[in-house]
Scaffold this motif. Structure first.
Motif, mmCIF file in Angstrom:
data_model
loop_
_atom_site.group_PDB
_atom_site.id
_atom_site.type_symbol
_atom_site.label_atom_id
_atom_site.label_comp_id
_atom_site.label_asym_id
_atom_site.label_seq_id
_atom_site.Cartn_x
_atom_site.Cartn_y
_atom_site.Cartn_z
ATOM 1 N N PRO A 36 29.589 49.402 -48.748
ATOM 2 C CA PRO A 36 29.596 50.692 -48.777
ATOM 3 C C PRO A 36 28.265 50.213 -49.626
ATOM 4 O O PRO A 36 27.742 49.714 -50.514
ATOM 5 N N PRO A 37 28.231 51.878 -49.757
ATOM 6 C CA PRO A 37 28.048 53.040 -49.407
ATOM 7 C C PRO A 37 27.286 52.931 -47.909
ATOM 8 O O PRO A 37 26.184 53.172 -47.525
ATOM 9 N N ASP A 38 28.155 53.665 -46.712
ATOM 10 C CA ASP A 38 27.678 53.754 -45.254
ATOM 11 C C ASP A 38 26.485 54.638 -45.183
ATOM 12 O O ASP A 38 26.558 55.738 -46.465
ATOM 13 N N ARG A 39 24.941 54.388 -44.874
ATOM 14 C CA ARG A 39 24.100 55.248 -44.532
ATOM 15 C C ARG A 39 23.234 55.360 -43.612
ATOM 16 O O ARG A 39 23.757 54.417 -42.659
ATOM 17 N N ILE A 40 22.421 56.324 -43.247
ATOM 18 C CA ILE A 40 21.685 56.452 -42.112
ATOM 19 C C ILE A 40 20.538 56.294 -42.305
ATOM 20 O O ILE A 40 20.222 56.807 -42.938
ATOM 21 N N ALA A 41 19.352 55.644 -40.962
ATOM 22 C CA ALA A 41 17.922 55.384 -42.087
ATOM 23 C C ALA A 41 17.358 55.796 -40.928
ATOM 24 O O ALA A 41 17.655 55.267 -39.676
ATOM 25 N N ARG A 42 15.975 55.798 -41.117
ATOM 26 C CA ARG A 42 14.503 55.803 -39.949
ATOM 27 C C ARG A 42 13.673 55.235 -40.774
ATOM 28 O O ARG A 42 13.477 55.931 -41.691
ATOM 29 N N LEU A 43 12.816 55.097 -39.650
ATOM 30 C CA LEU A 43 11.221 54.785 -40.312
ATOM 31 C C LEU A 43 10.544 55.572 -39.294
ATOM 32 O O LEU A 43 10.812 55.540 -37.705
ATOM 33 N N TYR A 44 9.544 56.114 -39.911
ATOM 34 C CA TYR A 44 8.504 56.739 -39.223
ATOM 35 C C TYR A 44 6.959 56.351 -39.732
ATOM 36 O O TYR A 44 7.135 55.799 -40.789
ATOM 37 N N ALA A 45 6.350 56.269 -38.459
ATOM 38 C CA ALA A 45 5.150 56.060 -38.494
ATOM 39 C C ALA A 45 3.775 57.105 -38.567
ATOM 40 O O ALA A 45 4.263 57.245 -37.769
ATOM 41 N N PHE A 46 2.924 56.191 -39.029
ATOM 42 C CA PHE A 46 1.842 57.342 -39.451
ATOM 43 C C PHE A 46 0.169 57.499 -38.847
ATOM 44 O O PHE A 46 0.562 55.433 -39.425
#
Lengths: 93, 93
Positions: A25-35
């Motif tokens: 906890p806490p549950d989360r969502i994640a994303r990695l972006y590359a530029f």
């Protein structure tokens, strides 16, 4: 806002390529972006910031040169709600 | 660029209130800034980004609503160099 159950989280995630669950906890969502570089990464941060203000929902934002990692969850609810997935979809659209 | 020795690191840090050392490897320095809200935090990120581009030296930037944490080190050298403290001073001035 109500926490989503497991089935709903799985269904929402399946429709959001690139986003992964971060066990809580806490549950989360994640994303990695590359530029292409730092300026492009910062430009993305500003676009995300505008959407976050509009939604009154603010991801954690981690910038490391040409990479930006976003982490979303609903602080008030202590986990994942429909707001998190709504903002993730807006960011990716 | 040469890594700084312990004495130099301690002396530089003593002149930079708010910055703390993050033990490595790699050794890094970090500071947490608090703002009135998310827009002010993002405005600060943009000021830091401009200084980082000017210096061609880019801190890791972590935004969590009204807080921004900067982490600096010299990737090429694998630790702390004069460039890190120079940029930290510019950011705080």
């Amino acid at each position: 806002m109500a926490l989503l159950d497991e089935t709903s989280i799985e269904r929402e995630l399946a429709a959001l390529p690139g986003w992964r669950r971060e066990p809580g906890p806490p549950d989360r969502i994640a994303r990695l972006y590359a530029f292409a570089g730092f300026p492009a990464a910062i430009a993305f941060v500003n676009r995300v910031a505008a959407l976050a203000e509009e939604a009154d929902h603010h991801p954690d934002i981690h910038v490391s040169y040409d990479k930006v990692r976003l982490v979303l969850w609903s602080h008030d609810s202590g986990g994942l709600t429909a707001r998190d997935f709504r903002l993730a979809r807006r960011i990716d659209s």
